[in-house]
Design an enzyme around this catalytic site. Structure first.
Site, PDB file in Angstrom:
ATOM      1  N   THR A1130       0.813  -1.217   0.000  1.00  0.00           N
ATOM      2  CA  THR A1130       0.000   0.000   0.000  1.00  0.00           C
ATOM      3  C   THR A1130       0.843   1.263   0.000  1.00  0.00           C
ATOM      4  O   THR A1130       0.397   2.308  -0.480  1.00  0.00           O
ATOM      5  CB  THR A1130      -0.937   0.010   1.221  1.00  0.00           C
ATOM      6  OG1 THR A1130      -0.150  -0.127   2.406  1.00  0.00           O
ATOM      7  CG2 THR A1130      -1.933  -1.130   1.144  1.00  0.00           C
ATOM      8  N   CYS A1131       2.043   1.182   0.539  1.00  0.00           N
ATOM      9  CA  CYS A1131       2.856   2.403   0.571  1.00  0.00           C
ATOM     10  C   CYS A1131       3.268   2.828  -0.825  1.00  0.00           C
ATOM     11  O   CYS A1131       3.575   4.000  -1.057  1.00  0.00           O
ATOM     12  CB  CYS A1131       4.079   2.205   1.458  1.00  0.00           C
ATOM     13  SG  CYS A1131       5.120   0.828   0.969  1.00  0.00           S
ATOM     14  N   TYR A1132       3.300   1.902  -1.780  1.00  0.00           N
ATOM     15  CA  TYR A1132       3.655   2.220  -3.161  1.00  0.00           C
ATOM     16  C   TYR A1132       2.472   2.037  -4.102  1.00  0.00           C
ATOM     17  O   TYR A1132       2.644   2.096  -5.314  1.00  0.00           O
ATOM     18  CB  TYR A1132       4.824   1.364  -3.631  1.00  0.00           C
ATOM     19  CG  TYR A1132       6.104   1.656  -2.880  1.00  0.00           C
ATOM     20  CD1 TYR A1132       6.817   2.818  -3.121  1.00  0.00           C
ATOM     21  CD2 TYR A1132       6.570   0.771  -1.915  1.00  0.00           C
ATOM     22  CE1 TYR A1132       7.982   3.098  -2.420  1.00  0.00           C
ATOM     23  CE2 TYR A1132       7.730   1.037  -1.209  1.00  0.00           C
ATOM     24  CZ  TYR A1132       8.431   2.206  -1.460  1.00  0.00           C
ATOM     25  OH  TYR A1132       9.584   2.483  -0.760  1.00  0.00           O
TER      26      TYR A1132
END
Length: 1163
Positions: A1130-1132
Site C-alpha cells: 500500500t505504501c507504493y
C-alpha cells in the site's frame, strides 16, 4: 555748500541718491493707511466711551428706578387700578429688570425679590373681577392702550422665558429660583388662557380672544426664546428609566413647574390646524418648528418629563403638526437640527446627534412608552400612521448618513485612520468609550416599541386599506399625496433603517430583538417576497420545473449553436481574467498557462438561463433603491428564521415558502450576490450585501444537507464570466498578499467571489484550485529557501510498528508548519529490528495512513462514530480526560493537513457538524440529525408538543457520563432550577442543540483546527462545504472508473499492457460489483475511493507488479493454475499479481485477498 546739494534737483535724470517713483508711492500709501488707522482708532475709542457711558448711565438710572420702585410697592394701596399698575409698576420694572438681569444674563437676590413682588401684584390684579383693577382690561381698551399693554405682556413672556432658562431644580440651594420660576410660569399660563381672564364679557370677548391669540403666537415664535428655555430646563431634569418611579405623582414646586412647562409648550398648537391637502398655501408654523428643533431633540425627553404629563405631549393636536411639518420641510428642519447649540448639553449629543434623539422621541411619543404599550398595545390613537412612518424613515435615513460621515460603520465600530496599530488609548479615553457604549445601549432601548409585534401588525393592518394601490410598481410617486398613504414598501423602509440603526448602536446584540419580531410575524415574509417576486419576475409565475422541462427539448442543431456560443463566452472570460492577472503579476497569458473551460463537458446554456435572474445581473447597482430596501429587509428577516426552521417545517410542511419558492429565492440571491461581488460595491449597498450573503449561505448549507435545488442553480451566474482555475487561484493569492495595494482594486471582486461563494465554480474546478493553491505555496516555500533540492530539509523520523501514534506525536507534533517538508520514515518492526527499505514517498504515505487508522479508531478514545448509518467520525467528549487528549487531537489535525497537502487519501470521513466547525461555521438544530438522530427526534417532539411541557419534567441541564462518572452540565446559569415550560421550550430546544453541536465539541474542533491550519490555509478550506471536504480527504464516489484506472496504471516486473494476466485482470475488474472494485482499490492503496481528479493524480501511481509463478511443472502441464494469492504494497500503491492463466482463478483469488483485509502477509 553741502546744504545746497541737499536741495538740488538733477535735470539730467535721477541720481543714485534720489528716491524712486515706486518707493515714493509706497511711502505715501503707508502714510495714508496710518492716518486712516489712527482715525478709525479714535472713532472706535469714542464709540466705546459712548457705549460705556450709556451703559453706566443706564445702569444708574435703572438702579434709581429700582430704588423708587421698591419704595412704591411697599404700599400697594397707592396703585389699585390697572392703569397705575401698567404705568407705575410694570413700566419701570421692565426697564430696570432688562438692564440689570436680562442683559447680564444673571439673576441676583435683589432682582429676584423684585420679580416675585411684581408677579404677585400682576397675578392679584388678573384675578380681580373689577375691570378697573384688572390689568387685562387695558388689553381690550383703546388701540393705543392695547399696543402698550401688548408690548408689556410680550416683554413679560420673554422675562419668564429667561427665568425658566436659569432654573435648575437639581442644584442645591436653588429653592428661591424654583419659587420664582413657578410664579412666572403661572403668570404666563394665566395670561395666555382666555378662560383665566376675569373681565371677559360679551362685549369684549372678540378683542380678548384676539389678544390671547397674539400672545400665544408670540410665545410660539423664535422672538420669545421660549422653546430654547424650555429645552434648557427639561434637559436639566433627571432621567428616570423606571416606569414605577415615573408613575408616582409629584405635588411639589418642581412638578408644578414641569406641568406648566408642558402646558406652555403645547399651547401654541391650539391656534393652527394643519391640512396636507392645502400645504401649498401653508406657511410654516413657527411653534411646530420650534417644538421640533428644541423639544423633540432633547435626549431622553420621555424619561425626563413626569409620566402623568406625557399624554399631553402625545396628543394628536401636538404631534400631527410636527410630523406634517417634518414631511413638508424635512431638509430645512434637519439642517437646523444639526445647527442646534450643543454647548449646554452633555456628551449625549456627541454620541447621538439631535436628529437621532428626534427620531427616538417621536417613536416613544407615538408608539407609547413601556407602560403604555404593555397595557394598551396600540399606537397613539387618532394619529396619522402614514405620517409617523414617513417621518421616522426620513429621520432614520439622516441618522445613518450622520453615522457614515462620522466614521461609524453599521457594526458599531468607529474607523480610526492613521492608526497603524501603534495607538494606545489613554485611561480617560477608555472611560469615555465605556460611557459612550453605555449611552448607546440606553439609546437603543428607547426603540423597544418598534421591536414589538403589535407595532408591526398595526402598521400592516393599516396598509391593507391601501391594497388597491399597485405594489408591483415599487417606485412611489414623489408627491405629498403619497405621504398620506401607508404601503408595504413604506413599512419595509421603516424596518430596514431600524435594522441598520440597531446594528450600529448595539454591536453586541445587534438587531436580534427586531429580527425575532420580523421573522415570526405571520405572513410578513410572505408579503415581502410576493412584492419582490412580482417585481423581479414581472408576474411570470410559471414554475422553474416547467421552464426547465420545456427548455431541455433542444434540437441537435440548436445544441451545437449553444455549445459554440458557450465556448465563445468562455474564451472571452479567459481573455478578461488573463488581463486582470497580467496587470497584477506582470506575467503574460502564455506564462500563466491557462486552461480552456470550454474544453470541459458542455452544458445546456438555456438550463442555466432559468436560474440566472436577468434584472439582477448588474448586482445592487442595477436595481432601484426601493427593491434594495425590500431585499435587505427580506434577507435579514428570512436568514434569522432559517436559523430556527427545522427540516419538517422546511421540507414537509413547506412553511413559510414552498420548495419552488425556495428555489426562486435562492436563484435571486445567488445572482444578486455574485454580480454584487463581481462589481465594486459601494458603502450604500454594504448592508444589503451582508444580509444577502448571510441568507444565501444558510440556504446553500441547507441544500448541501438535503438537496432541493438543482446544481445548475448555483453555477448559473458565473457560467459566462468564470475565469480559468489558474487565473482565479493566482488572482486570489495575489490579492491576499497585496490587499492594500491600489492595483488590488482591479481584481478584488474575484477574490471576494472565491471567499464568499466558491460554489459558483464546479466542484472539480475547486479541487483543481485547491491543488493550485498548494502548488503555489510549494513554489513560494522553494523561493524562500525552505526547499532547495531533493532530500534537503526533510524530516527524518523513526517509527516503531507497535507505537506508531506515540512515536509520531513525539517527533512531529512540535513541528507546526514545518511539517510541510518531506518526511523520511524508517520503521522498526515489533521485534525491535529496523526494516529494510528506502523511503521515496511510499513509507511516508504508509505512515500517514497507518497512524490515522490507529488514532481515529473508536477504541483509541479520541474519536467516536456517530449513531447514523454512515458512521462518521466525531471527537469523543471524554478525550479531554485522557493524557494529552487535546494535544493529540491537534496533532491529528496536522496529520490530516499533511495528507491533504501531499494529496494522500485517507479512508475516513468526519461528521458534518465537526467539519462545519473546521470551516468556521455555526451549527443549528437541524444538523443534529446527522450527529444524534434520537436526540434530534426528542427535541423535535418537545418543540411541537401540544400539551403542557412541564409534564415532561425537563430542566435546563444535560447529563454526560465518562469513565463511569456522571456529570450534570447546566445549559444556562442556574439551569438545574429552571423547569422547561411552554413559554421557554424553544429556548430549551435550541440551548440543548447548541450544546451538542457547538459548545461540547468546540475545544476539540479548535484544537484540530489549529493543527490543520498549520499546513492548510483556512481560505483554502472554505472552498468546500462539509460533504465536499470529506470527498477531498477520502476521494470520490463509491465506485471507480475502470478505464481511467487502466489508462493511468504502471506495469513492472515483466508485465505489460498486453500481458495475458493483465488482460484477465481488467476483464475481472469490469465484471466486479462497484463495492468489490472499491475493496480492491483499498486493498492496494489503503483507500477505497478514487482521487477526485482521477487516477492521474494518485501518488504513487497505481502499479501492477508481476510475481513469478511457483507452480510445479507437472501441475502446469496438467492445467492447474497458480495457487498463490495476490498481495499489495500500500505504501507504493502496488498490486503484486501472480501470473494466473484463468479468469475464474484470478477472480477467486482477488476476492479472497480483498476480503481478508491483508496485504504483505498474504502468500
Amino acid at each position: 555748500m553741502e546744504e545746497l546739494r541737499k536741495h538740488q534737483v538733477s535735470l539730467r535724470g535721477a541720481s543714485a541718491k534720489e528716491i524712486s517713483r515706486d518707493a515714493l508711492l509706497e511711502k505715501v500709501s503707508q502714510e495714508r493707511e496710518h492716518r486712516n488707522y489712527a482715525r478709525k482708532a479714535a472713532s472706535a475709542s469714542i464709540y466705546i466711551q459712548k457705549v460705556w457711558r450709556s451703559y453706566n448711565e443706564t445702569k444708574k438710572v435703572a438702579i434709581k428706578f429700582q430704588d423708587e420702585w421698591e419704595s412704591l410697592v411697599k404700599n400697594p394701596a397707592e396703585f389699585m387700578t390697572g392703569e397705575l399698575i401698567s404705568s407705575s409698576v410694570l413700566r419701570p420694572f421692565i426697564f430696570f429688570i432688562t438692564c440689570l438681569s436680562i442683559r447680564p444674563q444673571k439673576i441676583l437676590a435683589r432682582e429676584l425679590k423684585c420679580m416675585q413682588t411684581c408677579f404677585g401684584i400682576l397675578l392679584e390684579s388678573m384675578n380681580s373681577t373689577d375691570s378697573r383693577k384688572n390689568i387685562c382690561s387695558l388689553i381690550v381698551d383703546t388701540a393705543g392702550q392695547r399696543r402698550t399693554s401688548m408690548y408689556q405682556m410680550q416683554k413679560l413672556i420673554s422675562l419668564c422665558s429667561f427665568i425658566l432658562s436659569e432654573c435648575d431644580t437639581c442644584h442645591a440651594g436653588s429653592q428661591d429660583i424654583i419659587v420664582l420660576t413657578s410664579l412666572s410660569l403661572r403668570l404666563v399660563v394665566v395670561l395666555t388662557d382666555l378662560k383665566s381672564w376675569k373681565i371677559v364679557n360679551d362685549e369684549n370677548i372678540k378683542e380678548a380672544d384676539d389678544a390671547v391669540k397674539n400672545l400665544v403666537s408670540f410665545m410660539g415664535s423664535c422672538r420669545s426664546g421660549l422653546y430654547a428655555s424650555l429645552r434648557r430646563y427639561i434637559s436639566r431634569l433627571d432621567v428616570c428609566f423606571s416606569p414605577k418611579v415615573k408613575s408616582i405623582v409629584q405635588t411639589d414646586d418642581k412638578f408644578l413647574i414641569s406641568a406648566s412647562v408642558v402646558t406652555i409648550a403645547i399651547r401654541p398648537f391650539s391656534l393652527t390646524t394643519f391640512n396636507m391637502a392645502e400645504c401649498s398655501k401653508f406657511e410654516v408654523h413657527s411653534a411646530a418648528e420650534q417644538y421640533c428643533l428644541y423639544l423633540l431633540t432633547i435626549p431622553w425627553l420621555t424619561q425626563r418629563v413626569p409620566a402623568v404629563l406625557l399624554p399631553a405631549l402625545k396628543h394628536k393636536s401636538t404631534l400631527s403638526p410636527c410630523l406634517q411639518l417634518l414631511l413638508i420641510s424635512k431638509d430645512k428642519i434637519v439642517r437646523k437640527m444639526s445647527d442646534i447649540d450643543q454647548s449646554s448639553m452633555d456628551c449625549s449629543l456627541n454620541v447621538v446627534p439631535p436628529v437621532g434623539w428626534a427620531l427616538v422621541n417621536i417613536i416613544a411619543l407615538t408608539a407609547g412608552s413601556e407602560n403604555d404599550f404593555l397595557h394598551s398595545g396600540a399606537l397613539n390613537q387618532g394619529l396619522e400612521y402614514a405620517s409617523y412612518v414617513h417621518v421616522v424613515t426620513i429621520l432614520a435615513d439622516n441618522l445613518l448618513a450622520w453615522l457614515h460621515n462620522a466614521g461609524w460603520n453599521e457594526k458599531g465600530n468607529q474607523n480610526l485612520e492613521g492608526n497603524d496599530g501603534a495607538y494606545e488609548p489613554s485611561v480617560s479615553m477608555q472611560e469615555n468609550k465605556t460611557a459612550s457604549a453605555s449611552l448607546k445601549t440606553s439609546f437603543i432601548d428607547l426603540f423597544r416599541p418598534v421591536s414589538q409585534q403589535w407595532h408591526l401588525k398595526k402598521l400592516l393592518e393599516i396598509s391593507k386599506a391601501y391594497a388597491h394601490s399597485d405594489e408591483t410598481h415599487i417606485l412611489p410617486p414623489n408627491n405629498l399625496e403619497s405621504l398620506e398613504n401607508l404601503r408595504l414598501l413604506d413599512i419595509a423602509y421603516f424596518y430596514s433603517y431600524m435594522l441598520r440603526i440597531f446594528a450600529a448602536f448595539n454591536p453586541m446584540i445587534g438587531p436580534l430583538p427586531l429580527l425575532n419580531m420580523l421573522s415570526f410575524t405571520p405572513g410578513f415574509l410572505g408579503n415581502l417576497w410576493g412584492v419582490l417576486e412580482s417585481s423581479i419576475f414581472h408576474g411570470n409565475r410559471h414554475t422553474f420545473d416547467e421552464a426547465n422541462h420545456s427548455r431541455s427539448k433542444v434540437s441537435g442543431k440548436k445544441k451545437q449553436g449553444i455549445d459554440k456560443k458557450l465556448k465563445q463566452a468562455s474564451n472571452d472570460g479567459v481573455s478578461k481574467w488573463a488581463n486582470v492577472l497580467q496587470k497584477l503579476t506582470g506575467k503574460s497569458q502564455v506564462e500563466v498557462g491557462f486552461s480552456d473551460p470550454a474544453d470541459d463537458d458542455q452544458v445546456d446554456e438555456d438550463a442555466f438561463d432559468i436560474w440566472d435572474v436577468e434584472p439582477l445581473r448588474h448586482g445592487p447597482q442595477g436595481i432601484s433603491k426601493d427593491m434594495s430596501c425590500l431585499l435587505h429587509l427580506f434577507c435579514a428577516a428570512y436568514s434569522h428564521l432559517l436559523l430556527v426552521l427545522d427540516d419538517i417545517e422546511f421540507y414537509e410542511k413547506q412553511v413559510p415558502f414552498t420548495l419552488e419558492q425556495q428555489r426562486r429565492i435562492a436563484s435571486v440571491l445567488n445572482t444578486l450576490v455574485y454580480n454584487g461581488l463581481s462589481y465594486s460595491v459601494g458603502q450604500q449597498n454594504a448592508s444589503l450585501m451582508d444580509s444577502s450573503i448571510r441568507c444565501l449561505h444558510l440556504i446553500y448549507e441547507r441544500d448541501c444537507r438535503h438537496q432541493f435545488c438543482p446544481p445548475a442553480l448555483w453555477l448559473s451566474p458565473a457560467r459566462r464570466s468564470r475565469p480559468p482555475i489558474a487565473v482565479a487561484a493566482r488572482t486570489h493569492e495575489v490579492l491576499s498578499a497585496n490587499i492594500r495595494s491600489e492595483d488590488a482594486v482591479v481584481g478584488h471582486s474575484m477574490g471576494s467571489v472565491i471567499t464568499s461563494m466558491p460554489y459558483v465554480f464546479p466542484f472539480q474546478e475547486r479541487v483543481q484550485m485547491f491543488r493550485e493553491f498548494i502548488s503555489m505555496d510549494k513554489v513560494s516555500r522553494k523561493m524562500a529557501g525552505e526547499i532547495s533540492g531533493p532530500g534537503s530539509r526533510s524530516i527524518e523520523i523513526v517509527i516503531r510498528r507497535g507505537h506508531i501514534i506515540e512515536d509520531g506525536f513525539r517527533q512531529l507534533n512540535s513541528l507546526g508548519s514545518r511539517l510541510k517538508s518531506s518526511i523520511h520514515v524508517s520503521f522498526v518492526s515489533e521485534c525491535g529490528l529496523p526494516e529494510a527499505g528506502l523511503d521515496y514517498g511510499g513509507l511516508s504515505k504508509e505512515f500517514l495512513t497507518d497512524i490515522s487508522k490507529a488514532a481515529f479508531a473508536p477504541e483509541y478514545g479520541l474519536f467516536l462514530q456517530t449513531s447514523t448509518s454512515d458512521r462518521l467520525l466525531i471527537p469523543n467528549a471524554a478525550a479531554r480526560f485522557l493524557e494529552n487528549g487535546i494535544q493529540m487531537i491537534e496533532f491529528l489535525g496536522r496529520v490530516v493537513g499533511k495528507a491533504l497537502y501531499e494529496g494522500i487519501l485517507l479512508d475516513y470521513s468526519f461528521s458534518h457538524v465537526f467539519v462545519q466547525k473546521l470551516l468556521g461555521r455555526y451549527s443549528f438544530l437541524d444538523e443534529l440529525s446527522t450527529l444524534d438522530p434520537e436526540l434530534y427526534r426528542n427535541l423535535t417532539y418537545v418543540k411541537h408538543y401540544d400539551g403542557d411541557v412541564e409534564e415532561l419534567c425537563l430542566d435546563f441541564t444535560v447529563t454526560e457520563e465518562s469513565f463511569g462518572k456522571r456529570h450534570v452540565i447546566e445549559l444556562k446559569p442556574g439551569g438545574k432550577d429552571v423547569c422547561v415550560t411552554n413559554a421557554n421550550k424553544m429556548q430549551y430546544v435550541h440551548a440543548m442543540a447548541d450544546y451538542k453541536l457547538n459548545r461540547q465539541i468546540l475545544p476539540f474542533s479548535n484544537a484540530f483546527y489549529r493543527g490543520l491550519t498549520d499546513l492548510i490555509s483556512p481560505y483554502w478550506l472554505k472552498l468546500f462545504n462539509a460533504s465536499e471536504f470529506n470527498q477531498l480527504l477520502s476521494g470520490g464516489d463509491h465506485d471507480i472508473d475502470v478505464d481511467d484506472l487502466r489508462n493511468n496504471t504502471r506495469y513492472t516486473g515483466g508485465y505489460s499492457e498486453g500481458s495475458r494476466t493483465v488482460k484477465l485482470f481488467w476483464e475481472v475488474m469490469n465484471n466486479f460489483e462497484p463495492k468489490e472494485r472499491c475493496m480492491l482499490l483499498k486493498f492496494v492503496t489503503s483507500c477505497s475511493r478514487a482521487p477526485l481528479l482521477g487516477f492521474k493524480y494518485l501518488q504513487p501511481s497505481f502499479t501492477i507488479h508481476k510475481v513469478a509463478s511457483d507452480t510445479p511443472l507437472w501441475a502446469a502441464i496438467g492445467g492447474s493454475d497458480v495457487e498463490r494469492l495476490p498481495s499489495a504494497s500500500t505504501c507504493y500503491n502496488t498490486l503484486k499479481l501472480p501470473t494466473y492463466k484463468r479468469s475464474s482463478t484470478l477472480k477467486a483469488k482477488l476476492r479472497y485477498a480483498i476480503n481478508s483485509n491483508a496485504g504483505f502477509e498474504l502468500s
